[in-house]
Design a protein around this motif. Sequence first.
Motif, mmCIF file in Angstrom:
data_model
loop_
_atom_site.group_PDB
_atom_site.id
_atom_site.type_symbol
_atom_site.label_atom_id
_atom_site.label_comp_id
_atom_site.label_asym_id
_atom_site.label_seq_id
_atom_site.Cartn_x
_atom_site.Cartn_y
_atom_site.Cartn_z
ATOM 1 N N UNK B 10 0.951 -1.084 -0.022
ATOM 2 C CA UNK B 10 0.038 0.009 -0.008
ATOM 3 C C UNK B 10 0.799 1.266 0.038
ATOM 4 N N UNK B 17 8.769 2.868 5.786
ATOM 5 C CA UNK B 17 9.474 3.049 7.228
ATOM 6 C C UNK B 17 9.261 1.391 7.950
ATOM 7 N N UNK B 18 8.176 1.013 7.750
ATOM 8 C CA UNK B 18 7.756 -0.487 8.179
ATOM 9 C C UNK B 18 8.809 -1.475 7.776
ATOM 10 N N UNK B 25 15.488 -4.130 12.465
ATOM 11 C CA UNK B 25 15.177 -4.756 13.944
ATOM 12 C C UNK B 25 15.447 -6.293 13.785
ATOM 13 N N UNK B 26 15.439 -6.918 12.643
ATOM 14 C CA UNK B 26 15.746 -8.191 12.752
ATOM 15 C C UNK B 26 17.293 -8.538 11.976
ATOM 16 N N UNK B 42 -2.141 3.926 -5.854
ATOM 17 C CA UNK B 42 -2.358 3.294 -4.460
ATOM 18 C C UNK B 42 -1.441 2.463 -3.951
ATOM 19 N N UNK B 43 -0.566 1.893 -4.779
ATOM 20 C CA UNK B 43 0.464 0.732 -4.466
ATOM 21 C C UNK B 43 1.661 1.451 -4.828
ATOM 22 N N UNK B 63 8.700 -12.312 7.161
ATOM 23 C CA UNK B 63 8.504 -11.434 8.232
ATOM 24 C C UNK B 63 7.807 -10.114 7.256
ATOM 25 N N UNK B 66 4.185 -10.636 6.623
ATOM 26 C CA UNK B 66 3.230 -10.386 7.812
ATOM 27 C C UNK B 66 2.693 -9.062 7.879
ATOM 28 N N UNK B 68 1.177 -5.517 7.780
ATOM 29 C CA UNK B 68 -0.277 -5.368 7.303
ATOM 30 C C UNK B 68 -0.248 -4.728 5.815
ATOM 31 N N UNK B 69 0.375 -3.909 5.554
ATOM 32 C CA UNK B 69 0.518 -2.807 4.395
ATOM 33 C C UNK B 69 0.884 -3.666 3.043
ATOM 34 N N UNK B 70 1.579 -4.822 3.316
ATOM 35 C CA UNK B 70 2.230 -5.557 2.262
ATOM 36 C C UNK B 70 1.134 -6.775 1.457
ATOM 37 N N UNK B 71 0.980 -6.283 0.221
ATOM 38 C CA UNK B 71 0.155 -7.405 -0.432
ATOM 39 C C UNK B 71 1.020 -8.433 -1.260
#
Lengths: 576, 166
Positions: B10, B17-18, B25-26, B42-43, B63, B66, B68-71
Amino acid sequence: MSTELHTGAELVVKALSALKVKYLFGYPGGTVLDIYDALFKQQDVEHILVRHEQAATHMADGYARATGEVGVVLATSGPGATNCITGIATAYMDSIPMVVLSGQVPTGLIGDDAFQETDIVGCSRPIVKHSFNCRDISEIPNIIAKAFYIASTGRPGPVVIELPKDLLMPGQSAEFLLDAEIKMRSYNPTVKGHHRQIKKAVQAITQAKRLVIYSGGGIIIANAAELLQALVEKLNAPITNTLMGLGGISGLHDNFIGMLGMHGSLEANKAMAHADVILALGARFDDRVTNNVKKFCPNATIVHVDIDPTSISKTINAHIPVVGLVDIVIKQLLAELEETNYLINQENNQDWWQQINQWRNEKSISYENEVEGGKIKPQRVIQAMYQATNGEAYVCSDVGQHQMFAAQYYPFAKPRQWINSGGLGTMGFGLPAAMGVKMAFPDSHVICITGDGSIQMNIQELSTCMQYNLPVVIISLNNRSLGMVRQWQDMVYGGRHSSSYMESLPDFVKLAESYGHIGIQINSLDELDEKLAQAFAIKNQLVFVDVLVDEKEHVYPMQIRTGAIDEMWIKKGVKA
Amino acid sequence: MRRILAILLENEAGSLSRIVGLFSQRAFNIVSLTVAPTEDASLSRITIATEGDDKILEQIVKQVNKLIDVLKITDLTERQHVERELLLIKVLAMNDKSRTEVKRITDIFRGAIIDIGKQVYTIQLTGDADKLNAFINTLANETEIIESVRSGCVGIARGEKALRAK
C-alpha cells in the motif's frame, strides 16, 4: 434526511461504543482533553483512571487475556504515549489484542518539536502489529474499526492509533460513518490448514511410537482447550505446556506432564528429548523452551501448527508445517484421524507411558519443606494459595522466582486462569493485570502473585484499586532480594550479589493501609494457611499479604545453559 | 547469496519505514533499496537487494509478508528475471587523450555522456550490477572518478509471470 455532524473526539467515543467497548484504561493530558470531554457526556464507555500509563496498558492487557476481548488504552501525546511502550511490547510478545489511542500535537505542529510531541507511531513501530496516523477526521471511525479487526484476528497483537489534537477539537466535524464490513486487500489471515499438510501431519502422528504434544499460548488465544483435550485423549498422548500455554489442558489431567523448558518438569523435557514425533500446537520454540537449538530433539519429526508463518522454522526447522488457526487445525486433525479409522497402538503407547512414568517418579517438582528456623518456602505459599482458592482463582503474576513457583505449583484447570508476561518478562505487570481481570470478573478470586521487587514497579496502582474498589489479593513472596537475579548470581556469577538486594524495603502492611487497604504479614509457617484463608475471606477490600519467605531458595529444576532440552539441575548440585 | 526481492505494498504514510525498520530490527541486510509508486497510485513497489542463506531469506519473505501493508513479495532470483540499475558517474576529462579514452569506454559499455563541464564528463549507464562494476573499474584505470551515484537495482520476472495486486 439531515446528517448529524460530530467532532473528532465524539467520533472516537461513538466508534468505541459501536464496537461495544466497556472499559477504556487511560490518563488525561493536553492533546486528548476533547476525548475526555466527550467521555464525560456519555455512559456507554467507562474510563478507568490509572496512576501511570504503563499500568493502563497492563490493565487493558489483563482484561484482554481474561476475556478474549480487545483491551483499549487512551493516553496523551509525548510522555503519556511513551509510558505505554513497555505495555505495548508486553502485549506484542504475548500476542494480546490491544488498541492504544494516543493523542498527538495538532497536525500543523507535527515535526516542530512541539510541547509533548513524540513520534509515537515511530517509537512503537517494532512492537506493534500495525499502526495508524489519523490525518482526516472523517476516517476516524473506520480506522478505529480496522484497528480492532487487526488487533483481534489472525495472530492478535497491539495496534496504535495516533490522533492529532486539531482533528479532535471543535472546529472540524464529520458524519459518523462506519463501513458495514472491513475489507483489506493486503490483510487476509489464513485460517484453515492446507489439507495435504493435515494428511501428512496425521500420517506422522499415527506412525509415532513416542509422540509428545507441546502446546502454547495459541491454544488459550484460540479458545481451543476442549478440542485439545479431545485430541490428547484420542491419541492418549503425553502433553506438555509452555509457560504461556498453562491451562490449555487441565493441570490435573492424567496426560499432562507439566510445563517444559528452563524451569519445566523433568518428565516434560525428557519426553521432548526422547520423542520421535513432536506435535507443536500454537507454540513457537522460544529459547526458554529449547535451550541449545543445536542439541534440540535431533531424532524428532516436528509437526508445527501456527497461525503465524514467521513462527514456523524460525528457530527450529519444522518437517511438517501447518499454517492455520489452531482450533480449526485441531478439528481438521480430529476429522482426518476419524476418517483413517485411527486406533492407538497399545503396545507402543504403553511402553512410552511406562518410560514417562519413570521420569515422573523422580518428582522433579518438589522441595524440602522442613528447614531450620521455620522459614517459609515460597513453593509452600503457592500450594497454600491453591488450597485456599480451591484451585479456581485467576492468578496474575509478576516476573521472577514467584512466577516460576506459581507456574510449577498451581495446576490450572482452565484456560485464561493463568495470566503472566511470558515473552517480554515485564516486572510490574502483575498488579495492573490483576486489576484488569478483576474489572472483568468482580465475583472471582483474583490473585496478584508477586515479589518485593516486582510489586514496587507499579505499586502506585494501589490508589486506582481504592478508587474503583478492586479487591484483588496481592500475595508477595518477600525474600528481601531480587530472587531470580540472585539465583543466577549464585549459580553463574560466583555468588557475587551485585545490586540484587533491597536494603530499604517499605513496611508493606503500613503501605497498603495508607492507601486504605488491608495489610497482613506472615512470617512463620504455622500461621501461613490460617492467615491466607483469612485474606481470601475478605471480599470487599484489597488485601496485601506480605509473606516473608526463605531468601536462599532457588527455582528448580533448571536447564543447564548451552545444554540440550533435558540437561537440567534437579536440585542444588544434582544433575538429571 | 545475493537475492532480489520485489514487494508490492500500500502506498501509505509509514509503509516504507515499516519495511526498513523490519530489516534493521531483525538484523537483515539491505544491499540496495528502491521505491516508487506503480501505475496504480495506491500501490508502491519496492525492490530490495539483500544477502543471506535460505533460512534467512525464508524469514525475510515471511516477515515482510506479515506486515499489514504488504500485498505481495517475491524472490526474483528464484526464476529467470531481468535486473537493471542506473549509474551516473562524473569523471575527470582534462585533455584530448582522456576525453577520447572515456568516450571510447562509454561506447563499448553502451553508456551515454549526458553532460560535460570544462574538465569533466558525466556519463549515464544502465545494466546489472556486474556490468556497472566493470565499467567503474575500467574508468578508474583511465581517469579520476569525481563522483558517482547508483540507483540500486530494479527487477522484473521474464515471460508471463507478473507481480500484481490480483
